[in-house]
Write an enzyme that holds these catalytic residues in place. Structure first.
Site, short mmCIF file in Angstrom:
data_model
loop_
_atom_site.label_atom_id
_atom_site.label_comp_id
_atom_site.label_asym_id
_atom_site.label_seq_id
_atom_site.Cartn_x
_atom_site.Cartn_y
_atom_site.Cartn_z
N HIS A 67 -11.56 -2.36 -13.17
CA HIS A 67 -12.73 -2.64 -14.00
C HIS A 67 -13.64 -1.42 -14.09
CE1 HIS A 67 -15.46 -3.24 -10.46
NE2 HIS A 67 -14.38 -3.75 -9.89
N ASP A 69 -16.83 -1.82 -15.24
CA ASP A 69 -18.22 -2.26 -15.06
C ASP A 69 -18.63 -2.18 -13.60
OD1 ASP A 69 -16.36 -4.40 -14.62
OD2 ASP A 69 -18.01 -5.84 -14.66
N ASP A 100 -16.62 1.16 -5.85
CA ASP A 100 -16.16 -0.06 -6.54
C ASP A 100 -16.36 0.06 -8.04
OD1 ASP A 100 -15.32 -2.63 -7.04
OD2 ASP A 100 -17.11 -3.60 -6.26
N GLU A 134 -15.71 -7.70 -14.87
CA GLU A 134 -15.21 -8.17 -13.58
C GLU A 134 -16.35 -8.54 -12.65
OE1 GLU A 134 -13.62 -8.13 -9.44
OE2 GLU A 134 -15.24 -6.95 -10.31
N GLU A 135 -17.40 -7.75 -12.69
CA GLU A 135 -18.52 -7.98 -11.78
C GLU A 135 -19.42 -9.13 -12.24
OE1 GLU A 135 -18.54 -6.79 -9.03
OE2 GLU A 135 -17.86 -4.71 -8.95
N HIS A 349 -21.57 -2.06 -3.83
CA HIS A 349 -22.71 -2.87 -4.27
C HIS A 349 -24.02 -2.50 -3.56
CE1 HIS A 349 -20.09 -6.40 -5.98
NE2 HIS A 349 -19.57 -5.21 -6.22
#
Length: 377
Positions: A67, A69, A100, A134-135, A349
């Site tokens: 991903h 995003d 990530d 995805e997030e 994150h």
């Protein structure tokens, strides 16, 4: 000379792509993949950017998935350096998405370029599946591409997702499956009344308490070789009007199962409602299936990954199914062998998200070595 994986990682980290925005990342990948002979297809849906790029028409088909995003940055004043201006400090690359999973995406592309450069006539096919959803809710991302592939009968033989899976050092852990997620909103009904006259009502919190205790003590399964036992947890309880002199008329309990392949959705639902029925509760449940569990047992892909990590990193990796859900839950519908392989997850994150610069060429080399084992003549 700058490492090509580091250079590309910096380039895409600089593209602000807070979910569901792509920030032009997929266009960048499409341009470079097109130059390698990939056929480019965008499967966009409801403002989400989804890229499917394939090179070759024969099997086996190996897919890199991930991903573009990222999660929101959080308070900008708490970042040591701006989250979308990648910066290297003390051997770490900082920026939102560094762990990530933009570093993994960069490594996938440079590995593909290296492999095709050395093996332009390789057997089988290569593909990329990238999404900008995805997030977030993940309703229009990878699932949209999988639905399109299913509609035309395309299946994947191998898939590598670039989620950050390592714990202390690159390659010490990879994911060969994920638990399923089954949530419910349970409403237990009672009879509201004045708290001084409880005999005129039925307190649903009191009624539900013994059932809650039994649900919390229940062993749902014992797990298996790859999965820990299934867990049941309450996340929220709400009942009452806010007044201190009113017995509530109902109580709402939100709960979640994280379950393994040792249990089924239907089996968990039946066992839970059986306990509620045993306690004579008047109730209603709204179920939400977030993900079914998936598992890749030892086979060609796992063997290739273990060998590559041992060769590049000098360590034996651990196959694990810990953690939350990933887009693997969608891809598993059309792919029997799927692994998640990526950098250290510790700062994902977080404020000042970062990745070890030295890990980037190694991750690219791991991906390249897997390609060589599975697709080279």
């Amino acid at each position: 000379m700058s490492d090509p994986t580091l250079a590309l990682a910096r380039q895409i980290i600089a593209r602000a792509s807070v979910t569901p925005e792509d920030g032009g990342c997929c266009d960048l990948f499409a341009e470079r993949l097109r130059s390698l002979g990939f056929t480019i297809e965008f499967v966009d849906r409801n403002g989400v950017t989804n890229l499917w790029a394939r090179r070759g028409a024969t099997r086996p088909l190996l897919v890199f998935a991930g991903h573009t995003d990222v999660v929101p940055t959080g308070p900008l004043d708490q970042w040591t350096s701006p989250p979308f201006i990648p910066e290297i400090r003390d051997g770490m690359l900082y920026g939102r998405g560094a762990a990530d999973m933009k570093s993994s995406l960069a490594a996938m592309l440079t590995a593909t370029e290296s492999f095709i450069g050395a093996n332009p006539q390789h057997p089988g096919s290569l593909a990329f599946l990238l999404t900008s959803d995805e997030e977030g809710d993940a309703n229009d991302g990878t699932v949209a591409v999988v639905e399109a592939l299913m509609a035309r009968g395309e299946k994947l033989d191998f898939c590598i997702i670039g989620e950050p899976t390592s714990v202390a050092t690159l390659g010490d852990m990879i994911k060969n499956g994920r638990r399923g997620s089954l949530s419910g909103v349970l409403t237990v009904k009672g009879i509201q009344c004045h708290i001084a006259y409880p005999h005129l009502g039925r307190n649903p919190i009191h009624l539900a308490a013994p059932a809650i205790a039994e649900l919390g003590d229940t062993e749902w399964d014992q797990g298996n070789e790859y999965f820990p036992p299934t867990t049941w947890q309450i996340s929220n309880i709400h009942g009452g009007t806010g007044a201190t002199n009113v017995v509530p008329g109902s109580v709402e309990i939100k709960f979640n199962f994280r379950f393994s392949t040792a249990s089924t959705v239907e089996g968990l639902q039946q066992r839970l409602t059986g306990i509620l029925d045993k306690h004579g509760l008047d109730y209603a449940i709204k179920w939400t299936l977030g993900a079914r569990p998936f598992l890749t047992e030892r086979g060609p892909l796992a063997a290739a990954a273990e060998s590559a990590i041992r060769e590049i990193c000098g360590i034996d990796t651990e196959l694990s199914t810990t953690g939350g859900t990933s887009d693997g839950r969608f891809i598993a519908e059309i792919c029997d062998q799927l692994l998640e392989i990526g950098p250290v997850n510790a700062t994902s994150h977080k404020i000042d998200e970062c990745v070890d610069v030295a890990a980037l060429p190694k991750l690219s080399a791991i991906y390249t070595r897997i390609l060589e084992q599975l697709l080279r003549p």
